[in-house]
Design a protein around this motif. Structure first.
Motif, PDB file in Angstrom:
ATOM      1  N   LYS A   1       0.843  -1.195   0.000  1.00  0.00           N
ATOM      2  CA  LYS A   1       0.000   0.000   0.000  1.00  0.00           C
ATOM      3  C   LYS A   1       0.877   1.243   0.000  1.00  0.00           C
ATOM      4  N   GLY A   2       0.531   2.208  -0.871  1.00  0.00           N
ATOM      5  CA  GLY A   2       1.292   3.442  -0.949  1.00  0.00           C
ATOM      6  C   GLY A   2       2.248   3.434  -2.124  1.00  0.00           C
ATOM      7  N   GLN A   3       2.645   4.636  -2.525  1.00  0.00           N
ATOM      8  CA  GLN A   3       3.474   4.794  -3.719  1.00  0.00           C
ATOM      9  C   GLN A   3       4.951   5.042  -3.434  1.00  0.00           C
TER      10      GLN A   3
ATOM     11  N   TYR B   1      12.331   0.625  -0.087  1.00  0.00           N
ATOM     12  CA  TYR B   1      12.530  -0.622   0.641  1.00  0.00           C
ATOM     13  C   TYR B   1      11.161  -1.202   0.973  1.00  0.00           C
ATOM     14  N   TRP B   2      10.903  -1.576   2.228  1.00  0.00           N
ATOM     15  CA  TRP B   2       9.627  -2.201   2.576  1.00  0.00           C
ATOM     16  C   TRP B   2       8.634  -1.224   3.195  1.00  0.00           C
ATOM     17  N   ASP B   3       8.731   0.057   2.879  1.00  0.00           N
ATOM     18  CA  ASP B   3       7.768   1.051   3.383  1.00  0.00           C
ATOM     19  C   ASP B   3       6.340   0.744   2.932  1.00  0.00           C
TER      20      ASP B   3
ATOM     21  N   GLU C   1       2.008   4.842   2.888  1.00  0.00           N
ATOM     22  CA  GLU C   1       0.737   5.571   2.897  1.00  0.00           C
ATOM     23  C   GLU C   1       0.842   6.855   3.700  1.00  0.00           C
ATOM     24  N   VAL C   2       1.467   6.795   4.849  1.00  0.00           N
ATOM     25  CA  VAL C   2       1.610   7.976   5.696  1.00  0.00           C
ATOM     26  C   VAL C   2       2.430   9.042   4.979  1.00  0.00           C
ATOM     27  N   CYS C   3       3.464   8.618   4.260  1.00  0.00           N
ATOM     28  CA  CYS C   3       4.340   9.568   3.567  1.00  0.00           C
ATOM     29  C   CYS C   3       3.629  10.311   2.445  1.00  0.00           C
ATOM     30  N   GLU C   4       2.477   9.813   1.996  1.00  0.00           N
ATOM     31  CA  GLU C   4       1.715  10.489   0.956  1.00  0.00           C
ATOM     32  C   GLU C   4       0.879  11.648   1.513  1.00  0.00           C
ATOM     33  N   GLN C   5       0.738  11.725   2.830  1.00  0.00           N
ATOM     34  CA  GLN C   5      -0.044  12.772   3.460  1.00  0.00           C
ATOM     35  C   GLN C   5       0.800  14.031   3.637  1.00  0.00           C
ATOM     36  N   PRO C   6       0.156  15.209   3.815  1.00  0.00           N
ATOM     37  CA  PRO C   6       0.924  16.430   4.080  1.00  0.00           C
ATOM     38  C   PRO C   6       1.824  16.237   5.302  1.00  0.00           C
TER      39      PRO C   6
ATOM     40  N   GLY D   1       3.886  14.057   5.723  1.00  0.00           N
ATOM     41  CA  GLY D   1       3.894  12.635   6.048  1.00  0.00           C
ATOM     42  C   GLY D   1       5.269  12.084   6.372  1.00  0.00           C
ATOM     43  N   LEU D   2       6.304  12.555   5.652  1.00  0.00           N
ATOM     44  CA  LEU D   2       7.641  12.045   5.929  1.00  0.00           C
ATOM     45  C   LEU D   2       8.081  12.448   7.330  1.00  0.00           C
ATOM     46  N   ALA D   3       7.766  13.676   7.727  1.00  0.00           N
ATOM     47  CA  ALA D   3       8.100  14.114   9.090  1.00  0.00           C
ATOM     48  C   ALA D   3       7.345  13.274  10.110  1.00  0.00           C
ATOM     49  N   ARG D   4       6.103  12.908   9.785  1.00  0.00           N
ATOM     50  CA  ARG D   4       5.321  12.073  10.701  1.00  0.00           C
ATOM     51  C   ARG D   4       5.931  10.682  10.793  1.00  0.00           C
ATOM     52  N   LYS D   5       6.359  10.145   9.662  1.00  0.00           N
ATOM     53  CA  LYS D   5       7.032   8.835   9.694  1.00  0.00           C
ATOM     54  C   LYS D   5       8.211   8.865  10.649  1.00  0.00           C
ATOM     55  N   LEU D   6       8.967   9.939  10.614  1.00  0.00           N
ATOM     56  CA  LEU D   6      10.197  10.021  11.400  1.00  0.00           C
ATOM     57  C   LEU D   6       9.943  10.128  12.897  1.00  0.00           C
ATOM     58  N   THR D   7       8.688  10.380  13.298  1.00  0.00           N
ATOM     59  CA  THR D   7       8.382  10.405  14.730  1.00  0.00           C
ATOM     60  C   THR D   7       8.399   9.007  15.329  1.00  0.00           C
TER      61      THR D   7
END
Length: 217
Positions: free
Chosen positions: A153-155, A159-161, A176-181, A183-189
């Motif tokens: 799921k997600g574009q 790797y295995w994101d 999927e999270v990284c596609e949101q506004p 989102g990359l900063a949220r992933k890093l939390t």
């Protein structure tokens, strides 16, 4: 005071994007918070130098070898990173760990879920950062618990994101999270990689770069 320069041996544009955000983030949050930006403690510079990676289940063993090979070419303090998945019940062996990458490269997302990991299976995403100052090697381990998605799921095909769902994201994959506004900063939390990088920078803060040439005028 200018922060010490440490070279990050990677050719990944995804990792460069993540570090660009982490540089501006506080070193730590919570009860023992340090609001100082990570970039104030460490000037990370990227290099595409090739490294040797032995095929090991243990990510820490792989990274220890990998960072030594990077230092032999750079002759300056440097870090490397490697990540993998550890399946539920495989904590003692760390499987697939360092074998995650070659399996993923051969099978890709659908094949990996079909042949290696079961959809919905509990897994730990583990990242190991290795730091070599020319005399010693330290390794720093970050882990994030989650499950394998039922399908990719997600574009953001880093790797295995596309198949790993951290517990904190309610069934959404990293991709999927990284596609949101933001989102990359949220992933890093919650990212295992960000946790390992923070441990490394905390080491620099507490002990200094400790490199071979530190006492040469």
């Amino acid at each position: 005071m200018k922060p010490p320069t440490v070279f990050y041996a990677t050719s990944s544009s995804f990792k460069r994007d993540e570090i660009a955000i982490l540089r501006k983030e506080p070193l730590s949050v919570g009860q023992r918070a340090d609001p100082t930006p990570i970039g104030d403690y460490c000037d990370l510079q990227f290099t595409n130098v090739a490294t040797n990676e032995p095929l090991e289940i243990s990510l820490s063993k792989m990274v220890d070898h990998k960072v030594r090979s990077a230092y032999r070419q750079l002759l300056t303090p440097c870090i490397v990173e490697h990540a993998g998945l550890i399946f539920e019940g495989q904590d003692s062996t760390g499987f697939p760990g360092g074998l995650t990458q070659p399996m993923w490269d051969s099978l890709q997302a659908e094949g990996f879920l079909e042949r290696v990991g079961r959809p919905g299976e509990v897994a730990i995403a583990q990242a190991v950062v290795g730091y070599c100052d020319g005399v010693n090697v330290w390794t720093f381990v970050g882990e994030t618990r989650g499950t394998l998605a039922t399908e990719p799921k997600g574009q953001r095909e880093f790797y295995w994101d596309t198949i790993f769902c951290p517990d904190e994201f309610g069934g959404k994959t990293y991709a999927e999270v990284c596609e949101q506004p933001d989102g990359l900063a949220r992933k890093l939390t919650v990212s295992q990689s960000a946790k390992a990088v923070r441990q490394f920078v905390q080491h620099l803060k507490d002990h200094g770069p400790g490199n071979l040439f530190a006492n040469i005028p």
